[in-house]
Design a protein around this motif. Structure first.
Motif, short mmCIF file in Angstrom:
data_model
loop_
_atom_site.label_atom_id
_atom_site.label_comp_id
_atom_site.label_asym_id
_atom_site.label_seq_id
_atom_site.Cartn_x
_atom_site.Cartn_y
_atom_site.Cartn_z
N PHE A 78 -61.78 11.70 -77.05
CA PHE A 78 -61.98 12.05 -75.65
C PHE A 78 -62.25 10.77 -74.86
CE2 PHE A 78 -63.38 15.55 -78.29
CZ PHE A 78 -62.84 16.68 -77.67
N VAL A 79 -61.85 10.76 -73.59
CA VAL A 79 -62.09 9.59 -72.73
C VAL A 79 -62.59 10.06 -71.37
CG1 VAL A 79 -60.38 8.12 -73.86
CG2 VAL A 79 -59.66 9.61 -72.00
N ALA A 80 -63.33 9.18 -70.71
CA ALA A 80 -63.84 9.46 -69.37
C ALA A 80 -64.02 8.15 -68.63
CB ALA A 80 -65.17 10.22 -69.43
N ARG A 81 -63.63 8.12 -67.38
CA ARG A 81 -63.79 6.90 -66.59
C ARG A 81 -65.27 6.66 -66.29
NH1 ARG A 81 -59.18 4.65 -65.78
NH2 ARG A 81 -57.27 5.87 -65.49
N GLY A 82 -65.63 5.39 -66.23
CA GLY A 82 -67.02 5.02 -66.10
C GLY A 82 -67.64 4.94 -67.49
N GLY A 83 -68.84 4.43 -67.60
CA GLY A 83 -69.51 4.33 -68.89
C GLY A 83 -69.93 5.70 -69.38
N TRP A 84 -70.38 5.76 -70.64
CA TRP A 84 -70.78 7.05 -71.21
C TRP A 84 -71.99 7.65 -70.51
CZ3 TRP A 84 -75.69 6.99 -73.18
CH2 TRP A 84 -76.22 5.76 -73.60
N ARG A 85 -72.84 6.82 -69.93
CA ARG A 85 -73.97 7.37 -69.16
C ARG A 85 -73.46 8.09 -67.92
NH1 ARG A 85 -75.65 2.31 -70.82
NH2 ARG A 85 -77.59 2.19 -72.03
N GLU A 86 -72.54 7.45 -67.20
CA GLU A 86 -71.98 8.06 -66.00
C GLU A 86 -71.20 9.33 -66.34
OE1 GLU A 86 -68.63 6.95 -62.61
OE2 GLU A 86 -69.73 5.35 -63.63
N ALA A 87 -70.54 9.32 -67.49
CA ALA A 87 -69.72 10.46 -67.89
C ALA A 87 -70.57 11.63 -68.42
CB ALA A 87 -68.73 10.04 -68.96
N ARG A 88 -71.87 11.38 -68.66
CA ARG A 88 -72.76 12.39 -69.23
C ARG A 88 -72.17 12.87 -70.56
NH1 ARG A 88 -74.41 16.05 -63.90
NH2 ARG A 88 -75.28 14.32 -62.69
N TYR A 89 -72.57 12.17 -71.60
CA TYR A 89 -71.94 12.33 -72.91
C TYR A 89 -72.02 13.75 -73.47
CZ TYR A 89 -76.83 11.47 -74.13
OH TYR A 89 -78.19 11.52 -74.20
N HIS A 90 -72.91 14.59 -72.96
CA HIS A 90 -73.02 15.96 -73.46
C HIS A 90 -72.29 16.97 -72.58
CE1 HIS A 90 -76.31 15.13 -70.65
NE2 HIS A 90 -76.18 16.39 -70.29
N ASP A 91 -71.62 16.49 -71.53
CA ASP A 91 -70.95 17.37 -70.56
C ASP A 91 -69.44 17.37 -70.81
OD1 ASP A 91 -70.02 18.83 -68.46
OD2 ASP A 91 -71.08 17.72 -66.90
#
Length: 252
Positions: A78-91
């Motif tokens: 899985f990928v998300a823009r921004g760091g993992w904190r910004e992406a909310r790793y549990h969301d």
């Protein structure tokens, strides 16, 4: 060992960060960056590992694949823009499925997990959160390395930096009810990426690294001196020669 799978990311699901340059990601500047701790030296394993990939490149780059080891099985990336904190790793809603495939166990050798159906393009300075997850039970799906702080650099070159994030214990992606997230944890493997570099021209010259610019300037100045053998080359041909030079082959 190989695997089969397909990406589920729509071409514009992560936003259109397509390059304004004419250069395409044709693999001419494809690179692999291994973490400081190799897969066979990883000290632990969980069901998943979350980490950040930071672009340091002056040009757009594309994340082509990640490599990881473990019992593997059904692996999702899985990928998300921004760091993992910004992406909310549990969301889960903030993340996009970039790859899914079935793989045999590979405890010592990291296996490449290609994002070939829809590789993710990053603008200069952008950060991408990556979550590699295995559905195998028993927290042995993905090997990882433990680090002291979230500021620890797992891997770095002149274009990319890999930073730690969280390890995940559940065989269900993003699950925090029957599993938990612990950090700081980091990838033990590698990332493969490509850089879209525009062709050199007088107009694009300011965008190239200082060592290359200095060398080109010296070359063009020498061309103006009649006592220099370069002066016999027509200027348009000299510019074509410069265009073909490897821009990253000039030391600082």
């Amino acid at each position: 060992p190989g695997g089969s799978g397909s990406s589920k990311v729509h071409p514009h699901a992560l936003g259109d960060n397509s390059s304004e340059d004419d250069a395409a990601f044709d693999g001419a500047y494809a690179r692999e960056l291994a973490t400081n701790t190799a897969a066979h030296d990883a000290d632990h394993s969980f069901s998943g590992i979350i980490f950040d990939v930071v672009s340091k490149s002056r040009w757009p780059m594309r994340l082509d694949s990640v490599s990881a080891a473990g019992r593997l099985g059904r692996v999702s990336v899985f990928v998300a823009r921004g760091g993992w904190r910004e992406a909310r790793y549990h969301d889960r809603a903030r993340w996009h499925l970039a790859h899914e495939g079935q793989y045999p166990p590979s405890w010592v050798q990291a296996v490449e997990l290609p994002l070939d159906a829809c590789p993710v393009e990053l603008a200069p300075g952008e950060t991408l959160a990556v979550y590699v997850h295995s559905a195998v039970g028993g927290d042995t799906g993905i090997r990882y390395q433990s680090v002291w702080t979230y500021r620890t650099v797992l891997a770095e070159d002149d274009a990319v930096m890999v930073l730690p994030g969280k390890g995940h214990t559940s065989p269900v992606p993003f699950d925090s009810r029957y599993g938990w997230f612990r950090g700081p944890r980091g990838l033990a493997g590698s990332v493969r990426y490509s850089i879209a570099v525009p062709s050199w021209s007088p107009a694009s010259h300011p965008r190239f690294p200082p060592p290359f610019r200095s060398s080109v300037r010296l070359l063009l100045l020498a061309h103006t001196r009649k006592e220099c053998i370069l002066s016999i080359i027509p200027r348009d041909q000299l510019l074509r020669i410069v265009e073909a030079l490897p821009w990253d082959g000039f030391a600082a």
